[in-house]
Every structure is written in C-alpha cells, then in structure tokens.
Design a protein around this motif. Structure first.
Motif, PDB file in Angstrom:
ATOM      1  N   LEU B  25       0.753  -1.172  -0.006  1.00 40.02           N
ATOM      2  CA  LEU B  25       0.358  -0.247   0.479  1.00 40.02           C
ATOM      3  C   LEU B  25       0.714   0.932  -0.100  1.00 40.02           C
ATOM      4  CD1 LEU B  25      -2.865   0.972  -0.028  1.00 40.02           C
ATOM      5  CD2 LEU B  25      -2.965   1.095   2.933  1.00 40.02           C
ATOM      6  N   VAL B  26       1.817   1.283   0.488  1.00 39.88           N
ATOM      7  CA  VAL B  26       2.640   2.283   1.415  1.00 39.88           C
ATOM      8  C   VAL B  26       3.702   2.516  -0.244  1.00 39.88           C
ATOM      9  CG1 VAL B  26       4.623   3.373   2.109  1.00 39.88           C
ATOM     10  CG2 VAL B  26       2.523   2.572   3.478  1.00 39.88           C
ATOM     11  N   ALA B  29       0.952   4.362  -2.260  1.00 40.77           N
ATOM     12  CA  ALA B  29       1.052   5.562  -2.065  1.00 40.77           C
ATOM     13  C   ALA B  29       2.142   6.587  -2.351  1.00 40.77           C
ATOM     14  CB  ALA B  29       0.366   5.515  -0.919  1.00 40.77           C
ATOM     15  N   ASN B 288       2.063  25.842  -1.372  1.00 45.32           N
ATOM     16  CA  ASN B 288       1.414  24.979  -0.409  1.00 45.32           C
ATOM     17  C   ASN B 288       0.952  23.729  -0.594  1.00 45.32           C
ATOM     18  OD1 ASN B 288       1.318  27.209   1.641  1.00 45.32           O
ATOM     19  ND2 ASN B 288      -0.703  27.246   0.933  1.00 45.32           N
ATOM     20  N   LYS B 291       4.534  21.503   0.075  1.00 40.09           N
ATOM     21  CA  LYS B 291       4.354  20.937   1.549  1.00 40.09           C
ATOM     22  C   LYS B 291       3.476  20.010   1.951  1.00 40.09           C
ATOM     23  CE  LYS B 291       5.655  26.275   2.551  1.00 40.09           C
ATOM     24  NZ  LYS B 291       5.168  27.141   2.720  1.00 40.09           N
ATOM     25  N   ASN B 292       1.886  20.150   1.846  1.00 43.25           N
ATOM     26  CA  ASN B 292       1.229  19.098   2.409  1.00 43.25           C
ATOM     27  C   ASN B 292       1.475  17.875   1.586  1.00 43.25           C
ATOM     28  OD1 ASN B 292      -0.220  20.290   3.058  1.00 43.25           O
ATOM     29  ND2 ASN B 292      -1.836  21.241   1.199  1.00 43.25           N
ATOM     30  N   ARG B 293       2.179  17.602   0.532  1.00 49.06           N
ATOM     31  CA  ARG B 293       2.734  16.410  -0.235  1.00 49.06           C
ATOM     32  C   ARG B 293       3.685  15.650   0.688  1.00 49.06           C
ATOM     33  NH1 ARG B 293      -0.194  15.454  -5.677  1.00 49.06           N
ATOM     34  NH2 ARG B 293      -1.126  17.368  -5.704  1.00 49.06           N
ATOM     35  N   PHE B 295       4.827  16.739   3.627  1.00 51.96           N
ATOM     36  CA  PHE B 295       4.416  16.139   5.394  1.00 51.96           C
ATOM     37  C   PHE B 295       3.849  14.712   4.671  1.00 51.96           C
ATOM     38  CE2 PHE B 295       3.570  20.495   6.758  1.00 51.96           C
ATOM     39  CZ  PHE B 295       4.082  20.194   7.661  1.00 51.96           C
ATOM     40  N   ILE B 296       2.665  14.394   3.571  1.00 53.70           N
ATOM     41  CA  ILE B 296       2.070  12.759   3.506  1.00 53.70           C
ATOM     42  C   ILE B 296       3.683  11.941   3.304  1.00 53.70           C
ATOM     43  CG2 ILE B 296       1.452  11.517   2.082  1.00 53.70           C
ATOM     44  CD1 ILE B 296      -1.072  13.653   2.004  1.00 53.70           C
ATOM     45  N   PHE B 299       5.305  11.257   6.489  1.00 52.28           N
ATOM     46  CA  PHE B 299       4.217  10.838   7.158  1.00 52.28           C
ATOM     47  C   PHE B 299       4.402   8.992   7.018  1.00 52.28           C
ATOM     48  CE2 PHE B 299      -0.106   8.754   7.404  1.00 52.28           C
ATOM     49  CZ  PHE B 299      -0.340   8.432   9.002  1.00 52.28           C
ATOM     50  N   LEU B 300       4.217   8.734   5.607  1.00 52.66           N
ATOM     51  CA  LEU B 300       4.627   7.190   5.040  1.00 52.66           C
ATOM     52  C   LEU B 300       5.878   6.751   5.444  1.00 52.66           C
ATOM     53  CD1 LEU B 300       2.751   8.012   1.371  1.00 52.66           C
ATOM     54  CD2 LEU B 300       1.351   6.658   3.451  1.00 52.66           C
ATOM     55  N   ILE B 302       7.609   7.448   7.776  1.00 48.66           N
ATOM     56  CA  ILE B 302       8.377   7.387   9.635  1.00 48.66           C
ATOM     57  C   ILE B 302       6.464   5.973  10.118  1.00 48.66           C
ATOM     58  CG2 ILE B 302       7.424   7.981  11.937  1.00 48.66           C
ATOM     59  CD1 ILE B 302       7.674  10.512  10.762  1.00 48.66           C
ATOM     60  N   ASN B 303       5.455   5.959   9.274  1.00 55.47           N
ATOM     61  CA  ASN B 303       4.885   4.638   9.508  1.00 55.47           C
ATOM     62  C   ASN B 303       5.905   3.660   9.251  1.00 55.47           C
ATOM     63  OD1 ASN B 303       2.095   4.650  10.669  1.00 55.47           O
ATOM     64  ND2 ASN B 303       2.301   6.265   9.182  1.00 55.47           N
ATOM     65  N   ILE B 304       6.670   2.992   7.854  1.00 55.44           N
ATOM     66  CA  ILE B 304       6.524   2.291   7.338  1.00 55.44           C
ATOM     67  C   ILE B 304       8.413   2.180   8.658  1.00 55.44           C
ATOM     68  CG2 ILE B 304       8.810   1.502   5.457  1.00 55.44           C
ATOM     69  CD1 ILE B 304       5.674   0.884   5.145  1.00 55.44           C
TER      70      ILE B 304
END
Lengths: 420, 418
Positions: B25-26, B29, B288, B291-293, B295-296, B299-300, B302-304
């Motif tokens: 999944l990651v 994404a 902007n 920056k949003n992307r 961040f995403i 996030f992905l 760090i989760n991995i």
C-alpha cells in the motif's frame, strides 16, 4: 472487572516499552495528520470574522457572455448584471456587490508619507453580508453608496500606520489623490478571507475601478455575495435566480447577448475551488482526492498497528491458552485485549492532539502560507467538533487495529496455543 | 542464500503478511507522491530563462476629474505622453539600470495573450504565447540569447516586423532552435505582414512549475503607440524596472516616498512591488501543495519505519536463541546482520513487484498528468528507484537496532537458553 482489565493492560504496556512507544507514536502521528488536514480544510469553509456567515452565503464570481456574433467573454460581473439580475432577488436576506480582486491604492498619511494599501470598493450591503468588527465609527450607508460619496472604512493597521492612532473617524484620508472621509475603523482581516479581504473599502462608484464595465454593463469587475436567511433557503434562492436569469437574458436579446453562470451561485467550498473564469471546478475530483488521502492516512497506521498487535498477541498465545484452559471465556480475553488497545489508542490520541495543535502553532505560517502580517488565530479553530472528529478517527483506528487480532486470538485452539 | 531467506519469510508468513500488505500500500502511495515531487522538483531546477533579482513592478494610475491636483489644462498632451515622460524620469534615477513597459508579459503575470503563427514556408498554424514588450524588457529580466551574447543584443534587434522567439518556438521542426534565426512567420490570419526572427532566446518558463512555455515577442508597442494612450489604457501597461546590482535593500519603499517627483501631468505612481514578492504570491498555492505532499511523504516513511521496527523487534527477540546458535557455529555478526537485512529487502521486493504493476498502470492511464514531464520509461524508472531506495533506507534503519540488540547476546547464553 474493568479495573482489572485496565490494570492488566497497563502492566502489559509497561512490559513491552518499545512496542508501546511505537504504537503510541504511530497513533499520535495518524491523529495529528488527520487533525491538521481537517483544520486546514475547516479554515477553507469555517466562518470567522468577518466572513462569519459562510455557511449561509452563496457567491458569484464569474459570468460567461456569448454574443450572437459568436464570441465568448468570461469575466467578472458588470453593474447592469448586478442591478437587473442580483439586486432584484427577494428571497435572500442581503445581496452585496463588490470588486472581486482587491487592488493597490496609494494612500497619503498625515505627515505626507506615502503608503500602498489594498482597496476593495464595495456597496453598503457588503457590511451586512460580512460582519466586520467596528472599533470605531460605522459603515457608510446605502445613500452614500448610491451617490458614490468619498467615504471610507479602513483597518486598524492602516489607521495606525498613517495616523498612529485608531481614533480617526471623521478625519480625511487621501486615497489615489482623492480625499475621503474615514467613517469607520475595523479589525484587520485575514488574507484567507479572500472575499472580504482588503485594507480600505469605499462606495463602488466613488472610484474609477468600481464603476468600470464593458459590454454595456453586462461584464465588469464585480463579484456578488448572496446572504440567505438560512442554508435551507439555498434551493429557493437558486430557483429564484434561475427565473430571474431567464428574464435577464430575455432583456439582453436586443443586445444579442446571452449570459450563463456555469453552475454558480456557489457555496463556500465550491467558491474556494472556482479558480478559472472559463470552466467550473471539478468538485468530484476534489472530494475524491481528499477522501483517498484521509483513507490512506488511516489505513497505513491501522495496518501497522494491527501487525504490531498481532506480533504481541503471538508472543502471548501460551498465556492466553493457559488462561482459557483455566476457564477464561472468549469474551473476557477479547475484552482484555480491546482494553489494551483502547488504552494505547487513547494515549496516542491525546499525544496526537497535543502534537497537532503544537505543530499548528509552530507551523502556522507553513500550513496556511500567510502573506503579510495578518494572521489567523489557530485557537479559534480549537473547538469540540474537531476533538469529536479526531476521537472518532481514534476509535476507528482502534477497532481496525485491535479488533482483528483480538478476534483471531480469542478463537485460538487451546492446545495449539499451549504448544506455541 | 536468497532461498533460505525466502523460506524464513514463508515460515513467518503470518506477521510478514501485515508488513507485506503495508509495504504494498505504502509503495503505491509513496510512488505517486514521489512522482509528483520528482516532476515538480526537476521542473523547478530547470533554468527559468529570466532573472527577477533586483527587479520591480511599478503600477501607474491616472488622476481623474475631482482628484486632488487633477490638471485639465493638459489636453494638448495625452496621458500616454505623460507616461513616457515618467519612464524617462525613472530611467534617470541614480539607482535604476533600465525601465521597460509591456502587456501581459512580465514573469508571474496572471494574464497572457496568444496568437496563431503561420510559417512562411509552411501551411500549418500553431498557437503561441505573445509577449508585447518594449526593447528594454529583455534587459530588465535578463533574457538569454542562445548565442551567449548579453541581453542588450536582444534589445537592439527588437523592432516592428521582427520577432524574438524562444528556442522551442517551433520545436516540432527545429528542436534546438538555432535555425529559427531568419525564418519568416505570419500572424494568422493576416498574411500581408511578414515577421522575421531576429533573435532566439533560451526557453522562458511561465513560472517555476511550468515546464515549456513557447513564446514570441513582438514590438507592436512603440513609443509612438504608447503616446496615443488615454487614461483607460495607461493603468493597463505594466512598467518593470531593474535597479543596479548592489542597490541597498528597501528600494521599493524609498522609491514610493520619492514618487511624487516622478509624476507627470495626471499620471502618477501608485505602487512599487518587488518581483520576489510577486513570485511568492503567485506560487503560494503550488508551494502549499508541495508542503502538503512532503508532509504526507514523511508520514508514510515514518509509519514504515515504525512498522518495520516493531515487526523485526519481536522477530529478533523470538530468534535470539537461533541467532546465538548460529553465532556459536561460526556465523559472523556481520553475516547475521546481512541475513536480517536481506529478509527485509526481500520482503520489500516481494511487495514492490505487484505494487509496480499498479504504479505502471496508474502512469499509463494518464492519472499523473504529463504537462511538465511526459510519461515514459525513464520517469517510471526514476520514480520506482527513488521509492524503492526510500523504503529500503527506512527498512535497513529499522532493522539495524533490533538486530544489534539481539546480537549482543553471548553465544553461550543463547545455547543455554536453548
């Protein structure tokens, strides 16, 4: 019994600090990301001064005019369109017309210093649709606007920069080399409130730009905000608008012009996304994108936490087997495990909330990309609804990550568990 | 070796399945985000073709009847003539290097004009961005002549009947643009006036995230045309100026205070903005989104990282005995480390194969947009390698700590445990 669950759960979490830490950080991050996204989204649609009526306001930004000669013109609205179409509406509480894009104006201060300010000519209803907080004075009146009298409402910062005080009502201000009388001073407006934003506002026809039109007044530089008595009136307003539009086009027949509005009037969220004059926004794609990102933010940590919980469960299969062999019911084991996860998620949720607000304060500028010194207070966005949404997500995350392994663990064959 | 790791992975399939699903999944994404970032960053890094450092936009307006200082005695002179006088005064300002006027042409200008061009030698017609500029425009924004000569060389040849075009003006026929020099074009449908290319510049991008704007500059705004401008046209003309290198900061503010000295007749300066500010404003939405992307993406990743640490922590703990035994039998720490790392990477590879199939189809289905960079093998390869590398780095980092902890055990203790 729940106290027992809680005690056991707490002990388990202390036993395995790394996994606990990972779970908490994982949950916290997910919550923080979703919170941040929701808050950023809310800033787009949530009412705040002076756009306090966003939920019951409809906007019209563009008009598309087709001439019989075959040309198209996409533009902002002209004075005639406002007068013969929008001003005739009776169902809304108020209809305001104002110049869509604020423009630069030259202001001369008391000691002859020059300053460029953002000006937005607007009619008197503007101050009904948008509720500015007046620190001094009052808005100009309908009669002022009709006559195009040189009266002006300015922001606090502008007043301070030019005069060093906000006690300036009745004083004269030179804007674009024309003398205006200050009738009101209002609090500064965030640039995010794009419809209301400016630093000085004056009657439409008191300026050249406010009265600029072409195609006989059908097109121009104006934008319209329609304030409904309540959002429930939107369908009635649209109906009335469509009816009046037919009449308006009827009256334009002689000029061989037909106008249409590409789906306008818009609610706040559609209005935010309507960027181009020649095409309506693709709201479906917008919602899909938002939904996919939210699901992703939810799903990835959920899989993560499920994997971790499963790891932890497998290590404890023998223990669970022994407990079942000694008569513990499935429900009890399930309850125990869910309680553990709930505790984890709750801790993660709280940390995540703190993290998201902390980061919003720190990254205020980064997230909202503010320009200028007018900044929106984030504290205004902290309210029970956001907490509610965040905790709902907490709960879903919790159920997703704990439910499946817990269910599997509770169905474990006792003998196999003991053997593991 | 790989076979053994595969057997290991299969034996641990229950926990591995979660990790595999998450990686799958990651991967998809992350791949989409990486693609977007790669395309934008690589576009961003390309040369802009212009230089906005030390440049300013000067907004003008015209006094109307009723304004303070309005002069009704200027009927013999047009507002356009007054405007030209203002420009002359600006040129004499000690800090100013050059001044230009233009329509819908300056960098980060929201508006743009387009015309159809028809080559003299051909019957095809193509639409191109038209820059209506005064000769000094090229000096203000330092457009680059492809022959390497300074921007004055462009200013000197900008006259009526001539075109200055970007090297990609007709890239279908002239990919590198050199041979455009001297070519004739009509501006459709008028075939009476022929325009010949007098100079070719490097590609001038419309803004930092735009890849390949194609333009032609025409000299239809001579001073004699501007001199006929009325009060309605004057505010629409865009005045841009460049100050000399090394000018002190705060030029816009200083200039605004001095501006009354530069006003002529009813024409006055109402605002001066630096192009850096104009750019920041113009790119706000894109920045902007960027920056949003990012961040995403973070996030992905760090989760991995967390997922892998968690899974492998438990696993290495479980296998301490086995690892100790292998060490007692002569396996080196390094070898064991490699085995664990191999396990993680192989798992990633197993997830990457189906993920790449999905990604490839996303690309082929044209869901990513091809305006900035066309879809192709190289884009797919770069995206995939970057994604793989990012995830691999996360996995290796995450395995290192638990493996290190597990291998601290002394072989004797491990055997004792057994």
């Amino acid at each position: 019994m729940y106290r027992q669950f809680l005690k056991q759960a707490w002990h388990q979490l202390k036993e395995n600090r790394l996994l606990t830490f990972i779970s908490v950080v994982g949950t916290a991050l997910a919550i923080a990301m979703i919170m941040a996204m929701v808050i950023v989204q809310r800033v787009e649609v949530e009412p705040y001064a002076p756009e306090v009526n966003r939920d019951r306001t409809l906007y019209v930004k563009w008009i598309s005019a087709k001439t019989d000669a075959g040309g198209f013109s996409n533009s902002a609205l002209g004075a005639k369109t406002v007068k013969e179409l929008f001003a005739r509406m009776t169902t809304p509480e108020a209809v305001s017309a104002y110049v869509g894009m604020e423009s630069n104006a030259l202001a001369v201060g008391s000691d002859n210093t020059l300053m460029t300010v953002k000006m937005k000519p607007a009619d008197d209803k503007f101050f009904k649709v948008f509720e500015f907080s007046f620190l001094a004075g009052a808005p100009y009146t309908e009669a002022d606007n009709e006559a195009g009298l040189p009266k002006v409402v300015i922001t606090e910062t502008t007043a301070r920069k030019l005069y060093g005080t906000i006690d300036v009502v009745g004083q004269s201000i030179r804007l674009q080399y024309k003398d205006y009388t200050i009738v009101g001073v209002v609090s500064d407006v965030s640039t995010l409130a794009s419809a209301a934003y400016a630093e000085v506002w004056m009657p439409l026809s008191s300026t050249g730009i406010g009265s600029f039109t072409y195609l006989d007044g059908v097109l121009g530089v104006l934008q319209v905000a329609i304030l409904a008595k309540s959002p429930a009136d939107f369908p009635v307003i649209r109906e009335e608008f469509e009816r009046l539009l037919v009449q308006y086009n009827e009256s334009l027949r002689e000029a061989e012009v037909t106008v249409n509005f590409m789906g306008e009037p818009d609610t706040q969220i559609v209005y935010n996304n309507r960027k181009w004059a020649n095409q309506p926004p693709d709201m479906k794609a917008f919602y899909w994108q938002f939904a996919i990102v939210i699901v992703l933010l939810l799903l990835v940590p959920a899989i993560n936490l499920s994997g971790l919980t499963l790891s932890r469960m497998r290590k404890r299969y023998p223990e669970l087997g022994v407990r079942r062999a000694f008569g513990a019911t499935r429900g009890e084991l399930l309850g125990q495990i869910i309680m553990e996860s709930l505790l984890l998620t709750l801790i993660g949720g709280v940390v995540g909330l703190l993290l998201s607000y902390g980061s919003l304060f720190l990254l205020d500028e980064m997230l909202f990309g503010m320009i200028g010194d007018v900044s929106l207070s984030v504290t205004a966005l902290i309210d029970p609804a956001v907490f509610g949404i965040a905790f709902l997500f907490c709960l879903i995350l919790n159920l997703l990550s704990a439910g499946i392994p817990a269910w599997r663990a509770s169905r474990l064959n006792i003998v196999n568990a003991l053997n593991a | 070796m790989i076979r053994m790791i595969l057997i290991q992975i299969w034996n641990e399939r229950k926990t591995n399945a979660w990790l595999w699903a998450e990686l799958l999944l990651v991967f998809v994404a992350l791949w989409v985000v990486v693609d977007w970032t790669y395309v934008n960053v690589s576009t961003w890094c390309k040369p802009l073709g212009f230089d906005i450092e030390n440049t300013y936009l000067v907004e003008m307006d015209v006094l109307t009847a009723g304004s303070v200082g309005y002069r009704s005695d200027t009927e013999t002179r047009s507002d356009g003539q007054d405007l030209l006088d203002v420009l002359d005064r600006l040129r004499r300002h000690p800090e100013v290097e050059c001044v230009s006027y233009s329509l819908n042409s300056y960098p980060y200008c929201g508006g743009n004009s387009w015309q159809y061009f028809m080559p003299q030698q051909d019957t095809i017609v193509f639409s191109r961005h038209v820059r209506q500029v005064s000769p000094d425009f090229f000096r203000v924004f330092r457009y680059e002549n492809i022959d390497g000569s300074p921007s004055e060389s462009l200013t000197n040849v900008h006259e009526w009947g001539k075109l200055i075009v970007s090297s990609n003006f007709w890239d279908a026929r002239y990919p590198d643009g050199k041979d455009l020099l001297g070519q004739g074009f009509y501006i459709s449908p008028d075939t009476t006036q022929l325009f010949t290319v007098a100079a070719v510049t490097n590609v001038v991008r419309y803004h930092d995230f735009d890849a390949n704007n194609r333009y032609a500059a025409i000299a239809n705004l001579s001073e004699s045309v501007v001199a006929t401008f009325s009060e309605n046209n004057v505010p629409m003309l865009h005045i841009c100026l460049r100050v000399k290198d090394g000018t002190k900061a705060g030029f816009a503010e200083r200039m605004l205070q001095e501006s009354p000295d530069y006003n002529v007749g009813n024409v006055y300066i109402k605002a001066i903005e630096s192009f850096e500010g104009i750019r920041d404003n113009y790119l706000l939405d894109d920045m902007n989104a960027m920056k949003n992307r990012i961040f995403i993406m973070a996030f992905l990743l760090i989760n991995i990282f967390l997922g892998v640490v968690g899974t492998f922590w438990y696993r290495t703990q479980q296998r301490r005995g086995e690892l100790g035994l292998r060490m007692a039998l002569g396996a080196s720490r390094r070898g064991l480390n490699a085995a664990l790392a191999g396990e993680g990477l192989l798992l990633l590879t197993l997830a990457a194969v189906p993920a790449l199939l999905v990604c490839f189809n996303i690309g082929v289905a044209d869901l990513l947009g091809a305006n900035q960079l066309p879809w192709g093998v190289s884009r797919f390869a770069v995206d995939s390698l970057l994604t793989f590398a990012l995830l691999a780095a996360m996995i290796l980092g995450a395995i290192w700590y638990p493996a290190h902890q597990a291998m601290k055990i002394k072989p004797a203790d491990a055997l004792h445990d057994e």
